[in-house]
Design a protein around this motif. Sequence first.
Motif, PDB file in Angstrom:
ATOM      1  N   ILE A   1       0.858  -1.169   0.000  1.00 46.00           N
ATOM      2  CA  ILE A   1       0.000   0.000   0.000  1.00 46.00           C
ATOM      3  C   ILE A   1       0.906   1.235   0.000  1.00 46.00           C
ATOM      4  O   ILE A   1       1.719   1.413   0.883  1.00 46.00           O
ATOM      5  CB  ILE A   1      -0.903   0.019   1.248  1.00 46.00           C
ATOM      6  CG1 ILE A   1      -1.763  -1.245   1.320  1.00 46.00           C
ATOM      7  CG2 ILE A   1      -1.756   1.276   1.282  1.00 46.00           C
ATOM      8  CD1 ILE A   1      -2.747  -1.406   0.208  1.00 46.00           C
TER       9      ILE A   1
ATOM     10  N   TYR B   1       1.482   5.074   0.498  1.00 47.49           N
ATOM     11  CA  TYR B   1       0.872   6.188   1.206  1.00 47.49           C
ATOM     12  C   TYR B   1       1.308   7.478   0.543  1.00 47.49           C
ATOM     13  O   TYR B   1       2.476   7.696   0.296  1.00 47.49           O
ATOM     14  CB  TYR B   1       1.305   6.200   2.676  1.00 47.49           C
ATOM     15  CG  TYR B   1       0.747   5.037   3.413  1.00 47.49           C
ATOM     16  CD1 TYR B   1       1.496   3.889   3.601  1.00 47.49           C
ATOM     17  CD2 TYR B   1      -0.552   5.074   3.883  1.00 47.49           C
ATOM     18  CE1 TYR B   1       0.973   2.808   4.258  1.00 47.49           C
ATOM     19  CE2 TYR B   1      -1.085   3.989   4.552  1.00 47.49           C
ATOM     20  CZ  TYR B   1      -0.315   2.861   4.739  1.00 47.49           C
ATOM     21  OH  TYR B   1      -0.857   1.791   5.393  1.00 47.49           O
TER      22      TYR B   1
ATOM     23  N   ASP C   1      -6.657   1.416   8.014  1.00 47.46           N
ATOM     24  CA  ASP C   1      -5.769   1.972   6.989  1.00 47.46           C
ATOM     25  C   ASP C   1      -5.743   1.105   5.729  1.00 47.46           C
ATOM     26  O   ASP C   1      -5.807   1.621   4.606  1.00 47.46           O
ATOM     27  CB  ASP C   1      -4.345   2.149   7.526  1.00 47.46           C
ATOM     28  CG  ASP C   1      -4.227   3.280   8.536  1.00 47.46           C
ATOM     29  OD1 ASP C   1      -5.152   4.111   8.627  1.00 47.46           O
ATOM     30  OD2 ASP C   1      -3.195   3.314   9.246  1.00 47.46           O
ATOM     31  N   ASN C   2      -5.646  -0.222   5.907  1.00 47.03           N
ATOM     32  CA  ASN C   2      -5.637  -1.129   4.755  1.00 47.03           C
ATOM     33  C   ASN C   2      -6.942  -1.039   3.974  1.00 47.03           C
ATOM     34  O   ASN C   2      -6.939  -0.965   2.747  1.00 47.03           O
ATOM     35  CB  ASN C   2      -5.392  -2.571   5.189  1.00 47.03           C
ATOM     36  CG  ASN C   2      -3.945  -2.848   5.508  1.00 47.03           C
ATOM     37  OD1 ASN C   2      -3.052  -2.192   4.993  1.00 47.03           O
ATOM     38  ND2 ASN C   2      -3.707  -3.807   6.371  1.00 47.03           N
TER      39      ASN C   2
ATOM     40  N   ASP D   1      -7.256   2.338   2.133  1.00 47.03           N
ATOM     41  CA  ASP D   1      -6.387   2.341   0.955  1.00 47.03           C
ATOM     42  C   ASP D   1      -6.958   1.488  -0.173  1.00 47.03           C
ATOM     43  O   ASP D   1      -6.987   1.910  -1.329  1.00 47.03           O
ATOM     44  CB  ASP D   1      -4.979   1.865   1.305  1.00 47.03           C
ATOM     45  CG  ASP D   1      -4.196   2.882   2.114  1.00 47.03           C
ATOM     46  OD1 ASP D   1      -4.551   4.080   2.075  1.00 47.03           O
ATOM     47  OD2 ASP D   1      -3.232   2.480   2.788  1.00 47.03           O
TER      48      ASP D   1
ATOM     49  N   GLN E   1     -10.154   3.090  -1.651  1.00 46.43           N
ATOM     50  CA  GLN E   1      -9.805   4.257  -2.467  1.00 46.43           C
ATOM     51  C   GLN E   1      -9.205   3.837  -3.802  1.00 46.43           C
ATOM     52  O   GLN E   1      -9.493   4.445  -4.842  1.00 46.43           O
ATOM     53  CB  GLN E   1      -8.844   5.173  -1.714  1.00 46.43           C
ATOM     54  CG  GLN E   1      -9.506   5.944  -0.617  1.00 46.43           C
ATOM     55  CD  GLN E   1      -8.523   6.775   0.211  1.00 46.43           C
ATOM     56  OE1 GLN E   1      -7.309   6.619   0.108  1.00 46.43           O
ATOM     57  NE2 GLN E   1      -9.066   7.640   1.054  1.00 46.43           N
ATOM     58  N   GLN E   2      -8.374   2.809  -3.792  1.00 48.15           N
ATOM     59  CA  GLN E   2      -7.802   2.309  -5.050  1.00 48.15           C
ATOM     60  C   GLN E   2      -8.888   1.730  -5.959  1.00 48.15           C
ATOM     61  O   GLN E   2      -8.839   1.910  -7.176  1.00 48.15           O
ATOM     62  CB  GLN E   2      -6.717   1.259  -4.779  1.00 48.15           C
ATOM     63  CG  GLN E   2      -5.414   1.844  -4.313  1.00 48.15           C
ATOM     64  CD  GLN E   2      -4.737   2.687  -5.366  1.00 48.15           C
ATOM     65  OE1 GLN E   2      -4.899   2.501  -6.560  1.00 48.15           O
ATOM     66  NE2 GLN E   2      -3.964   3.659  -4.919  1.00 48.15           N
TER      67      GLN E   2
END
Length: 166
Positions: free
Chosen positions: A29, A31, A91-92, A95, A98-99
């Motif tokens: 991932i 950042y 967080d994972n 991410d 969002q991807q």
Amino acid sequence: MRTAIKAGYSVNTAEKQASRLLSNVKVLIKYGGDSMSSNKSLSKVTDEEIKFIKNILEHYRYMKNVVRVFEQRDKVDTDPLIKKRRTKIYDNYVDLTQQIEKSHSLLTDEEMKLLIELRYIQGYSYKETIILGHAGFSKSTLQRRLKKGIDIMANHFKSSGVLDGD
């Protein structure tokens, strides 16, 4: 996949789900920064990576629900160990979702974009996707078109650096 998340959602359950989602493919991932449009020389997306993208698409709604629940619970939980574990999952999931959203937005075929949105982002069945997408074709044709869309999205993930082919 339509998953209801209860207010008392377990961090352990989310950890297990996160582990299952991420165990098939080594995921890096990134950042910060937008590397989706970088001019990297790409290797071909593997079948394993395509399966991974399909898997996270199938779990998109679940991940969005977990993020929503964690955001609500973060205000009331004070145990630092739980917060640390939840932050990693959160967080994972943020991410990855969002991807997915970024990759979906880059699809240029509007019909394919609509079919991916109906099937995976909104979570409709194949039959419902055909009806709502005003697509007068069979389930197998829908599956082929979805596969093509997933292949394109996998290439977006690869070009953004989310998939680590090592």
